[in-house]
Write an enzyme that holds these catalytic residues in place. Structure first.
Site, PDB file in Angstrom:
ATOM      1  CG  HIS A 236      45.028  47.578  35.358  1.00 24.75           C
ATOM      2  ND1 HIS A 236      44.440  46.926  36.419  1.00 24.75           N
ATOM      3  CD2 HIS A 236      46.184  48.080  35.823  1.00 24.75           C
ATOM      4  CE1 HIS A 236      45.216  47.025  37.476  1.00 24.75           C
ATOM      5  NE2 HIS A 236      46.280  47.711  37.146  1.00 24.75           N
ATOM      6  CE1 TYR A 240      47.270  49.715  41.022  1.00 21.78           C
ATOM      7  CE2 TYR A 240      47.514  49.246  38.696  1.00 21.78           C
ATOM      8  CZ  TYR A 240      47.416  48.809  40.005  1.00 21.78           C
ATOM      9  OH  TYR A 240      47.463  47.477  40.283  1.00 21.78           O
ATOM     10  CG  HIS A 387      38.911  43.456  43.468  1.00 18.12           C
ATOM     11  ND1 HIS A 387      40.049  43.483  44.241  1.00 18.12           N
ATOM     12  CD2 HIS A 387      39.226  44.108  42.314  1.00 18.12           C
ATOM     13  CE1 HIS A 387      41.010  44.120  43.581  1.00 18.12           C
ATOM     14  NE2 HIS A 387      40.538  44.518  42.414  1.00 18.12           N
ATOM     15  CG  PHE A 388      34.816  47.232  41.596  1.00 18.93           C
ATOM     16  CD1 PHE A 388      33.817  48.109  41.977  1.00 18.93           C
ATOM     17  CD2 PHE A 388      34.559  46.333  40.569  1.00 18.93           C
ATOM     18  CE1 PHE A 388      32.579  48.067  41.378  1.00 18.93           C
ATOM     19  CE2 PHE A 388      33.314  46.282  39.964  1.00 18.93           C
ATOM     20  CZ  PHE A 388      32.313  47.156  40.378  1.00 18.93           C
ATOM     21  CG  HIS A 389      31.764  48.125  46.042  1.00 19.04           C
ATOM     22  ND1 HIS A 389      31.495  47.490  44.866  1.00 19.04           N
ATOM     23  CD2 HIS A 389      30.927  49.203  46.080  1.00 19.04           C
ATOM     24  CE1 HIS A 389      30.525  48.131  44.219  1.00 19.04           C
ATOM     25  NE2 HIS A 389      30.170  49.178  44.932  1.00 19.04           N
ATOM     26  NE  ARG A 450      31.160  42.846  37.033  1.00 12.73           N
ATOM     27  CZ  ARG A 450      32.175  43.614  36.617  1.00 12.73           C
ATOM     28  NH1 ARG A 450      33.252  43.057  36.075  1.00 12.73           N
ATOM     29  NH2 ARG A 450      32.135  44.911  36.751  1.00 12.73           N
ATOM     30  NE  ARG A 451      29.042  45.458  34.715  1.00 11.36           N
ATOM     31  CZ  ARG A 451      29.956  45.848  33.851  1.00 11.36           C
ATOM     32  NH1 ARG A 451      30.274  45.093  32.841  1.00 11.36           N
ATOM     33  NH2 ARG A 451      30.545  47.022  33.974  1.00 11.36           N
TER      34      ARG A 451
HETATM   35 FE1  HAS Z   1      41.576  45.433  40.723  1.00 10.38          FE
HETATM   36  C1  HAS Z   1      39.199  44.072  38.629  1.00 10.38           C
HETATM   37  C2  HAS Z   1      43.767  42.943  39.899  1.00 10.38           C
HETATM   38  C3  HAS Z   1      44.019  46.881  42.695  1.00 10.38           C
HETATM   39  C4  HAS Z   1      39.736  48.323  40.879  1.00 10.38           C
HETATM   40  N1  HAS Z   1      39.795  46.075  39.932  1.00 10.38           N
HETATM   41  C5  HAS Z   1      38.960  45.351  39.119  1.00 10.38           C
HETATM   42  C6  HAS Z   1      37.794  46.142  38.810  1.00 10.38           C
HETATM   43  C7  HAS Z   1      37.979  47.366  39.418  1.00 10.38           C
HETATM   44  C8  HAS Z   1      39.236  47.287  40.123  1.00 10.38           C
HETATM   45  C9  HAS Z   1      37.057  48.565  39.343  1.00 10.38           C
HETATM   46  O1  HAS Z   1      44.034  40.798  37.746  1.00 10.38           O
HETATM   47  C10 HAS Z   1      36.593  45.678  37.985  1.00 10.38           C
HETATM   48  C11 HAS Z   1      36.669  46.064  36.562  1.00 10.38           C
HETATM   49  C12 HAS Z   1      35.401  45.615  35.851  1.00 10.38           C
HETATM   50  O2  HAS Z   1      34.391  46.298  36.010  1.00 10.38           O
HETATM   51  O3  HAS Z   1      35.440  44.573  35.194  1.00 10.38           O
HETATM   52  N2  HAS Z   1      43.510  44.958  41.248  1.00 10.38           N
HETATM   53  C13 HAS Z   1      44.205  43.884  40.825  1.00 10.38           C
HETATM   54  C14 HAS Z   1      45.519  43.871  41.460  1.00 10.38           C
HETATM   55  C15 HAS Z   1      45.576  44.980  42.264  1.00 10.38           C
HETATM   56  C16 HAS Z   1      44.325  45.670  42.101  1.00 10.38           C
HETATM   57  C17 HAS Z   1      46.593  42.850  41.278  1.00 10.38           C
HETATM   58  N3  HAS Z   1      41.821  47.229  41.634  1.00 10.38           N
HETATM   59  C18 HAS Z   1      42.907  47.640  42.370  1.00 10.38           C
HETATM   60  C19 HAS Z   1      42.728  49.000  42.782  1.00 10.38           C
HETATM   61  C20 HAS Z   1      41.514  49.411  42.263  1.00 10.38           C
HETATM   62  C21 HAS Z   1      40.965  48.281  41.547  1.00 10.38           C
HETATM   63  C22 HAS Z   1      43.721  49.778  43.595  1.00 10.38           C
HETATM   64  C23 HAS Z   1      40.813  50.703  42.357  1.00 10.38           C
HETATM   65  C24 HAS Z   1      41.265  51.776  42.904  1.00 10.38           C
HETATM   66  N4  HAS Z   1      41.484  43.805  39.535  1.00 10.38           N
HETATM   67  C25 HAS Z   1      42.515  42.949  39.287  1.00 10.38           C
HETATM   68  C26 HAS Z   1      42.101  41.969  38.263  1.00 10.38           C
HETATM   69  C27 HAS Z   1      40.787  42.298  37.910  1.00 10.38           C
HETATM   70  C28 HAS Z   1      40.446  43.455  38.708  1.00 10.38           C
HETATM   71  C29 HAS Z   1      42.874  40.880  37.695  1.00 10.38           C
HETATM   72  C30 HAS Z   1      39.913  41.592  36.864  1.00 10.38           C
HETATM   73  C31 HAS Z   1      38.966  40.674  37.509  1.00 10.38           C
HETATM   74  C32 HAS Z   1      38.022  40.069  36.507  1.00 10.38           C
HETATM   75  O4  HAS Z   1      38.194  38.894  36.198  1.00 10.38           O
HETATM   76  O5  HAS Z   1      37.134  40.760  36.005  1.00 10.38           O
HETATM   77  C33 HAS Z   1      46.785  45.405  43.081  1.00 10.38           C
HETATM   78  O6  HAS Z   1      47.226  46.647  42.632  1.00 10.38           O
HETATM   79  C34 HAS Z   1      46.517  45.454  44.548  1.00 10.38           C
HETATM   80  C35 HAS Z   1      47.748  45.808  45.344  1.00 10.38           C
HETATM   81  C36 HAS Z   1      47.408  46.150  46.753  1.00 10.38           C
HETATM   82  C37 HAS Z   1      48.053  45.751  47.840  1.00 10.38           C
HETATM   83  C38 HAS Z   1      47.588  46.186  49.198  1.00 10.38           C
HETATM   84  C39 HAS Z   1      48.626  47.008  49.920  1.00 10.38           C
HETATM   85  C40 HAS Z   1      48.053  47.584  51.161  1.00 10.38           C
HETATM   86  C41 HAS Z   1      48.154  48.874  51.535  1.00 10.38           C
HETATM   87  C42 HAS Z   1      47.436  49.311  52.776  1.00 10.38           C
HETATM   88  C43 HAS Z   1      48.359  49.849  53.839  1.00 10.38           C
HETATM   89  C44 HAS Z   1      47.605  50.103  55.088  1.00 10.38           C
HETATM   90  C45 HAS Z   1      47.433  51.330  55.665  1.00 10.38           C
HETATM   91  C46 HAS Z   1      46.575  51.458  56.880  1.00 10.38           C
HETATM   92  C47 HAS Z   1      48.045  52.560  55.148  1.00 10.38           C
HETATM   93  C48 HAS Z   1      49.240  44.881  47.764  1.00 10.38           C
HETATM   94  C49 HAS Z   1      48.947  49.864  50.767  1.00 10.38           C
HETATM   95  C50 HAS Z   1      47.323  51.132  58.110  1.00 10.38           C
HETATM   96  C51 HAS Z   1      46.372  51.293  59.228  1.00 10.38           C
HETATM   97  C52 HAS Z   1      46.717  51.092  60.499  1.00 10.38           C
HETATM   98  C53 HAS Z   1      45.680  51.253  61.538  1.00 10.38           C
HETATM   99  C54 HAS Z   1      48.084  50.730  60.909  1.00 10.38           C
HETATM  100 CU    CU Z   2      43.112  45.669  36.467  1.00 12.70          CU
END
Ligand code: HAS
Ligand code: CU
Length: 564
Positions: A236, A240, A387-389, A450-451
């Site tokens: 996990h 980050y 999700h992860f893409h 998946r997979r």
């Molecule tokens: Fe995730 C599964 C929960 C974030 C990557 N995640 C995965 C897997 C990967 C992955 C690779 O709770 C699959 C693993 C596998 O192979 O089995 N993930 C979360 C949560 C967050 C989260 C709560 N994940 C990420 C990030 C990743 C990533 C970041 C990669 C870099 N994820 C999970 C959970 C699983 C999971 C379960 C397990 C699922 C399962 O059952 O297998 C949070 O950290 C997300 C927080 C993000 C936000 C968004 C904030 C928005 C922002 C954008 C601002 C906009 C801008 C642009 C700057 C609250 C900061 C403005 C533009 C203008 C034009 C104005």
């Molecule tokens: Cu995770």
């Protein structure tokens, strides 16, 4: 002179000139990263096409034996090699230029880099020979050659060694600049390195006590549940580790590139310290369906996952506020209309803005995953790669691509080739990913695993058809985006040196609206945060981990995909 009138540390001109060694050293990391991304991403569309029953693997037989060998290479090269090499190289740059001083112990960093390269070469052999077809999570009882495990371990150890080089350099800077707040762009990378060292303890123990002895035949069976727990202890926070360098750029560089300032230096630091504390003790949210982990620990980690959601919300607020400030300075107006005033014609900015927009959706999906009961609907379905893409393959990768649009010219002393193609590249990636990931999410909700190469599976329901096709279309658009990126990089590196050094980009460093010297000192100290991280980790993992170790069951013999 009042504090607010002093020039902000790290942002002062004139440009900080890197030595030839520094440029080549950082460039070495980035070069390996881009080659890995190039190979890894070209394999991706093969999988996407498989979803509509177009089997290109049959033509690649001598190189790739199976869908799973391809999927392993895709995951390892993109998610592990591209990211790690890019991050370590980029952090070297932000440390040196952010602190405006050379590495204090360049030999340590060099030793780390050499270790990473040796590890990569060692792991590459079994990967290419189809002897490590275990996917990027390498869950036992799937078994790989020992060279794969030892190789990956060396890559991680190398990144630790380079991390030590970063701390020592920051410590040397602090000695020379007593009482001055560390520049955010440098501090952010070093906090990430510290988080990574804590996080990778899980995988280190898994490798050293389980997988390596097992693959060498010293033990003849293993405990898949314990291995999974160790893996996700690291797995996990790994996400980050990928994300935080993109955040360094979004907070510390993008506002400057957009023509504005960082809205709050304090909030930026607070987000990073929060990641240091809460990134690790949440790993059970990947194990909600694991029978060997009691429900209470799953609930605790589900709750802690909501707390690691929080610093990303802080980031969304702070970065968008910084961008709005920049856009209004450029004449932008309206509640949302200001977005148009951002410099969309700058490929580096466009790539990062598009990455941020898709991350909003990736983040919402993350919250869905983290919710224990809803996770049961999407776990192990195509939703998860959907999700992860959006997260690692867009928020992170497209941001890193955007960073290379100024960094590669900076390191090579050249101008970016094909700016408009680079802008189009970012949009192509964005469109391809919208099509691909939306289809994957939908398929997941419809129960598609998946997979699994779904195109020729015997049980495909009709309602999946349109989505399967969209996965293939999205994958093909993404292939075009990857090839455009490789073309821009190749032409830039092969192009002539810029005639006027002023045409070569510099590392953008955003000033903060409020002078960083006014940031409270507790937001500039490692000790309290490291102690808090340690305590929370012991509380949230200790008892369950001890229980699983004491009840270890070495009863699963290894299998490989051939047997499957
Ligand atoms: Fe995730 C599964 C929960 C974030 C990557 N995640 C995965 C897997 C990967 C992955 C690779 O709770 C699959 C693993 C596998 O192979 O089995 N993930 C979360 C949560 C967050 C989260 C709560 N994940 C990420 C990030 C990743 C990533 C970041 C990669 C870099 N994820 C999970 C959970 C699983 C999971 C379960 C397990 C699922 C399962 O059952 O297998 C949070 O950290 C997300 C927080 C993000 C936000 C968004 C904030 C928005 C922002 C954008 C601002 C906009 C801008 C642009 C700057 C609250 C900061 C403005 C533009 C203008 C034009 C104005
Ligand atoms: Cu995770």
């Amino acid at each position: 002179m009042t504090i607010a009138e002093r020039p902000q540390t790290g942002t002062a001109r004139p440009r900080y000139e890197l030595t030839r060694w520094e440029r080549r050293f950082i460039g070495g990391h980035i070069w390996i990263a881009i080659v890995a991304l190039g190979i890894g991403s070209v394999i991706g569309p093969l999988q996407a096409l498989e979803y509509s029953n177009v089997d290109l693997y049959q033509y690649l037989e001598p190189i790739l034996q199976s869908y799973y060998q391809g999927l392993t290479l895709h995951g390892v090269l993109n998610a592990l090699v591209w990211t790690t090499f890019f991050i370590v190289g980029f952090t070297t740059l932000t440390t040196i230029v952010g602190l405006r001083r050379p590495l204090s112990h360049p030999n340590i960093n060099l030793a780390g880099f050499v270790t990473m390269v040796v590890g990569l070469l060692l792991a590459a052999v079994p990967l290419l020979l189809d002897q490590a077809t275990v996917l990027y999570t390498f869950y036992p009882p799937l078994e790989a050659s020992w060279a794969f495990y030892v190789g990956l371990t060396l890559v991680v150890v190398g990144s630790w060694i380079e991390g030590v080089g970063f701390y020592l350099t920051l410590a040397a800077w602090r000695k020379e600049n007593r009482g001055v707040r560390s520049p955010f762009v440098a501090l952010g990378g070093v906090i990430n390195a510290a988080m990574w060292q804590i996080a990778t303890l899980g995988i280190a123990v898994e490798m050293l006590t389980m997988l390596i002895p097992w693959s060498l035949g010293i033990t003849d069976a293993t405990d898949p549940e314990l291995a999974r727990t160790y893996f996700w202890f690291t797995g996990h926070p790994l996400v980050y580790f990928w994300l935080l360098p993109a955040y360094v750029s979004w907070y510390g560089m993008l506002p400057k590139q957009a023509g504005g300032k960082l809205f709050s230096d304090s909030l930026a630091r607070l987000a990073f310290w929060m990641f240091l504390i809460v990134s690790v003790p949440v790993g059970f949210h990947h194990q909600f369906v694991d029978p060997g982990v009691p429900q209470v620990w799953k609930w605790i980690h589900a709750l802690l996952t909501y707390s690691v959601f929080f610093p990303s919300m802080l980031t969304a607020f702070t970065v968008i506020a910084s961008l709005e400030y920049a856009a209004r300075k450029r004449g932008g107006t309206g509640l949302i209309g200001w977005v148009r005033a951002l410099p969309w014609d700058d490929p580096s900015v466009a790539a990062q803005l598009l990455a941020g927009i898709l991350f909003m959706f990736g983040g919402i999906g993350g919250l869905t995953n983290a919710s224990y009961n809803i996770n049961l609907v999407i776990h192990n379905t195509a939703w998860v790669p959907g999700h992860f893409h959006l997260t690692v393959a867009t928020a992170v990768t497209l941001s890193f691509i955007g960073i290379t649009y100024w960094m590669v010219p900076m390191l090579t002393g050249k101008q970016l080739w094909g700016r408009r193609i680079a802008v189009a590249q970012a949009w192509t990636w964005f469109v391809g990913m919208v099509v691909f990931s939306n289809a994957m999410h939908m398929l997941g909700l419809l129960g598609a695993p998946r997979r699994t190469p779904l195109g020729d599976a015997p049980y495909v329901p009709e309602e999946w058809d349109g989505h399967l096709l969209r996965v293939s279309i999205g994958g093909t658009i993404l292939l075009a985006a990857v090839l455009m990126y490789l073309l821009v990089m190749y032409k830039t590196v092969r192009g002539p040196k810029a005639a006027d050094p002023a045409d070569v980009p510099d590392m953008p460093i955003a000033e903060s609206l409020r002078h960083p010297q006014l940031t409270p000192v507790w937001l500039d100290r490692f000790k309290p945060w490291l102690i808090a991280a340690g305590i929370l980790l012991v509380l949230a993992y200790g008892p369950q981990l001890v229980d699983q170790i004491l009840n270890m069951n070495l009863n699963a013999p290894g299998v490989d995909f051939e047997v499957w």
